[in-house]
Write an enzyme that holds these catalytic residues in place. Sequence first.
Site, short mmCIF file in Angstrom:
data_model
loop_
_atom_site.label_atom_id
_atom_site.label_comp_id
_atom_site.label_asym_id
_atom_site.label_seq_id
_atom_site.Cartn_x
_atom_site.Cartn_y
_atom_site.Cartn_z
N GLY A 45 -0.13 -10.23 12.58
CA GLY A 45 -0.86 -9.00 12.86
C GLY A 45 -1.73 -8.48 11.74
O GLY A 45 -1.52 -7.39 11.24
N HIS A 101 0.82 -1.22 0.00
CA HIS A 101 0.00 0.00 0.00
C HIS A 101 0.85 1.26 0.00
O HIS A 101 0.38 2.34 0.35
CB HIS A 101 -0.97 -0.02 1.18
CG HIS A 101 -2.00 -1.10 1.06
ND1 HIS A 101 -2.80 -1.49 2.11
CD2 HIS A 101 -2.37 -1.88 0.01
CE1 HIS A 101 -3.61 -2.46 1.71
NE2 HIS A 101 -3.35 -2.72 0.44
N CYS A 125 0.22 14.36 -13.34
CA CYS A 125 1.13 13.94 -14.41
C CYS A 125 2.02 12.76 -14.00
O CYS A 125 2.79 12.25 -14.81
CB CYS A 125 2.00 15.10 -14.87
SG CYS A 125 3.27 15.63 -13.69
N CYS A 145 3.21 13.42 -8.39
CA CYS A 145 2.07 14.25 -8.77
C CYS A 145 0.86 13.38 -9.10
O CYS A 145 0.99 12.37 -9.81
CB CYS A 145 2.44 15.12 -9.96
SG CYS A 145 1.08 16.14 -10.59
N CYS A 153 2.83 20.36 -8.11
CA CYS A 153 3.84 19.92 -9.08
C CYS A 153 4.38 21.13 -9.85
O CYS A 153 3.60 21.96 -10.35
CB CYS A 153 3.21 18.92 -10.04
SG CYS A 153 4.29 18.36 -11.37
#
Length: 234
Positions: A148, A75, A86, A83, A108
């Site tokens: 966990g 993740h 883009c 950005c 950006c």
Amino acid sequence: PFPEAVFDLGFYKSNPDPFVQLASELWPGTHSPTITHSFIALLEKKGMLLRNYTQNIDGLDVLAGVSEEKMIECHGHFRSSSCTKCSRSYNGEECKRVIVKETRAPTCQHCGGYVKPDIVFFGENLPMAYHRMVKKDTKKADLLIVMGTSLMVGPVNMIPEIVSKDCPRVLFNQELVGTFLRKNGPKTRKKSHNTNAQRDIFHGGDCDAAIRMLCNILGWEQELDELNASTRLA
């Protein structure tokens, strides 16, 4: 609109402020790795770690000493940024400074779009490294340790299902999850002494306590403690 919107890519592009406020308060760097994180680093140090897949975005595995080569941060993480318009890379430290110190979203310099840390939002794909490595790693693995987790979030929760059938699976967790100790799929739970469930081991309770017990048995406890102490934040 809804609580999850703070991690929704479309919402961030139109209103980054809720995420910025949350991220400015929770940005990694104030917590030290736990004994469990240090155990993963110790496995690598001993040449026993094929890969570490984590759904956490706190970066504590890397801080504990696990090399980025051995990490699949499913993740994402806060160390780099890009950005949202883009997709160009943006300096990770500058992103942190703007969000934490100025409490605003960086923009950006190429297109003016909002920049965010490289954590996976709703509406974004998992990192390419996950898709590139997961099939290879699950074929190679001779032991799977799961720690966990609720095993509720896909596709990462399918890793225990796609390791080879003769790969032992160990679960250190507060509760029994997924298909651990189940004989015939998710609706049938069998005790661990059943022939078809012999590859599974479940140890319930606190992960750090379980890891300490395991390392004590292996004669690794002192090494574990020294490694953990060396990574504690002042």
